[in-house]
Design an enzyme around this catalytic site. Structure first.
Site, PDB file in Angstrom:
ATOM      1  N   SER A 241       7.760  42.309  48.635  1.00  0.00           N
ATOM      2  CA  SER A 241       8.762  41.344  49.100  1.00  0.00           C
ATOM      3  C   SER A 241       8.886  41.284  50.628  1.00  0.00           C
ATOM      4  CB  SER A 241      10.121  41.641  48.469  1.00  0.00           C
ATOM      5  OG  SER A 241      10.039  41.425  47.088  1.00  0.00           O
TER       6      SER A 241
ATOM      7  N   LYS B 204      18.087  47.103  38.845  1.00  0.00           N
ATOM      8  CA  LYS B 204      18.390  45.726  38.412  1.00  0.00           C
ATOM      9  C   LYS B 204      19.564  45.653  37.432  1.00  0.00           C
ATOM     10  CE  LYS B 204      13.990  43.351  39.061  1.00  0.00           C
ATOM     11  NZ  LYS B 204      13.042  42.477  38.353  1.00  0.00           N
TER      12      LYS B 204
ATOM     13  N   ASN C 299      18.449  40.303  40.175  1.00  0.00           N
ATOM     14  CA  ASN C 299      17.394  40.622  41.152  1.00  0.00           C
ATOM     15  C   ASN C 299      17.648  39.991  42.515  1.00  0.00           C
ATOM     16  OD1 ASN C 299      16.722  37.946  40.765  1.00  0.00           O
ATOM     17  ND2 ASN C 299      14.542  38.317  40.503  1.00  0.00           N
TER      18      ASN C 299
ATOM     19  N   ASP D 123      13.932  35.641  37.979  1.00  0.00           N
ATOM     20  CA  ASP D 123      12.623  35.895  37.355  1.00  0.00           C
ATOM     21  C   ASP D 123      12.208  34.765  36.405  1.00  0.00           C
ATOM     22  OD1 ASP D 123      11.869  38.210  38.636  1.00  0.00           O
ATOM     23  OD2 ASP D 123      12.735  39.544  37.134  1.00  0.00           O
TER      24      ASP D 123
ATOM     25  N   GLY E 110       6.152  41.639  24.456  1.00  0.00           N
ATOM     26  CA  GLY E 110       7.005  42.467  25.314  1.00  0.00           C
ATOM     27  C   GLY E 110       8.469  42.118  25.129  1.00  0.00           C
TER      28      GLY E 110
ATOM     29  N   GLY F 231      12.417  44.155  30.647  1.00  0.00           N
ATOM     30  CA  GLY F 231      13.218  43.365  31.593  1.00  0.00           C
ATOM     31  C   GLY F 231      12.597  42.006  31.863  1.00  0.00           C
TER      32      GLY F 231
ATOM     33  N   ILE G 133       1.691  38.034  33.054  1.00  0.00           N
ATOM     34  CA  ILE G 133       2.562  38.218  34.225  1.00  0.00           C
ATOM     35  C   ILE G 133       2.188  39.472  35.011  1.00  0.00           C
ATOM     36  CG2 ILE G 133       4.431  36.949  33.095  1.00  0.00           C
ATOM     37  CD1 ILE G 133       5.963  39.743  33.257  1.00  0.00           C
TER      38      ILE G 133
ATOM     39  N   TYR H 258       0.143  41.365  37.577  1.00  0.00           N
ATOM     40  CA  TYR H 258      -0.642  40.812  38.691  1.00  0.00           C
ATOM     41  C   TYR H 258      -1.452  41.870  39.450  1.00  0.00           C
ATOM     42  CZ  TYR H 258       3.563  42.201  41.171  1.00  0.00           C
ATOM     43  OH  TYR H 258       4.632  42.910  41.646  1.00  0.00           O
TER      44      TYR H 258
ATOM     45  N   GLY I 261      -0.203  36.278  37.212  1.00  0.00           N
ATOM     46  CA  GLY I 261       1.194  36.664  37.418  1.00  0.00           C
ATOM     47  C   GLY I 261       1.694  36.606  38.850  1.00  0.00           C
TER      48      GLY I 261
END
Ligand code: NAP
Length: 283
Positions: free
Chosen positions: A22, A71, A92, A108, A134, A137, A223, A225, A246
């Site tokens: 980030s 989170k 998030n 997300d 899955g 989260g 998703i 990556y 992802g």
């Protein structure tokens, strides 16, 4: 970019946080748009989280992203949470209001949908069943987003059935719960397949999934990556399915926070993607 004393501040709070992409991502946008602002990594231990969060307005922060393991705690700690964050049970993105109140959201699901729409523009929710592997989260946000987008049927496959049941109870939607052992059969007639497990991620075994039953027209979105081209995406591509990786989800989920903190709607471009990818290979 040289900062002034009035520079706007944001960051990412996590533990550990040194792996986070980030700062690189937001740093790119700050430079790209010539903004007097900084986005910093904030390494905060779980025991210090509530105190660190409460200090943000006093330190002049416009807000923060929240990453693992905070989170869920962030949902309880904010003054106000968007309904979407309450529904998925995690925050998030936090924005500090004019009076110092903390508002939490979860971007997300937005990031997932934007990435899907950009990279598989022909896919439409009404085209048919979606299969999500899955129930962690990330899957919670994706299931909520797909249900809101109007998929007619959502087949949720998870190794631990209890976790899938908890997700279904919290999030709702046109869900069918499928046992992990039946995951191959769940692909029959699907228009979208999403891997939201951690299988296939570097350091984990590849996802074991036979794609034979998946229609050729189905879109496959992993998703995970790291790596960018997972074994699932490679296998899907080889048999002619459209694939979506992802990384775009990560890039798009960052947009609402950046816009709220720095006042510019940022764009996800090829150049940004290359810059973030370069950061991944340098790690
Ligand atoms: P999480 O909450 O820990 O959930 C992990 C999921 O993987 C659970 O459904 C778990 O099933 C499943 N799983 C783990 N080991 C398994 C195995 N051996 N066989 C079958 N299923 C297994 O993690 P998360 O936060 O949802 O993240 C999941 C993945 O998505 C990670 O790889 C993460 O990097 C990636 N992610 C990507 C983005 C993005 O922006 N692209 C965003 C968030 C996450 P059980 O319930 O049975 O344990």
């Amino acid at each position: 970019m040289v900062l002034s004393g009035a520079a706007k501040l944001a960051g990412v709070m996590g533990w550990p946080v040194d792996h986070s992409l980030s700062p690189r991502l937001h740093g790119y946008w700050l430079r790209e748009y010539g903004i007097d602002g900084a986005y910093v990594p904030l390494a905060v231990r779980p025991g210090d989280f509530a105190e660190a969060l409460a200090a943000l307005p006093r330190l002049g922060f416009a807000g923060v992203n929240i990453t693992l393991p905070h989170k869920r705690s962030a949902l309880a700690a904010v003054d106000e949470a968007h309904p979407g964050a309450r529904r998925v049970g995690a925050v998030n993105t936090i924005v500090v209001g004019a009076e110092g109140g903390l508002t939490g959201s979860n971007t997300d699901g937005y990031g997932f949908m934007e990435n899907l729409k950009t990279n598989a523009p022909d896919w439409e929710a009404r085209h048919g069943p979606a299969v999500v592997l899955g129930a962690g989260g990330a899957a919670r946000s994706i299931v909520a987003a797909l249900a809101d987008a109007g998929v007619p049927e959502l087949r949720l496959v998870n190794r631990t059935l209890d976790r899938a049941e908890a997700l279904a109870a919290d999030i709702g939607g046109p869900l069918t719960l499928v046992p992990w052992s039946r995951r191959h059969d769940a692909l029959e007639g699907a228009a979208l397949l999403v891997n939201a497990t951690s299988q296939g991620m570097s350091g984990n075994p590849p996802l074991e999934l036979a794609l034979d039953g998946l229609p050729a027209a189905a879109v496959v979105n992993d998703i995970v990556y790291t790596p960018l081209r997972t074994a699932l995406l490679a296998a899907a591509e080889d048999r002619g399915n459209r694939t979506v990786d992802g990384l775009g989800m990560l890039l798009h989920q960052a947009r609402p926070g950046f816009a709220a903190w720095f006042g510019v709607e940022p764009e996800v471009t090829e150049d940004l993607r290359s810059f973030v990818l370069q950061g991944m290979t340098e790690r």
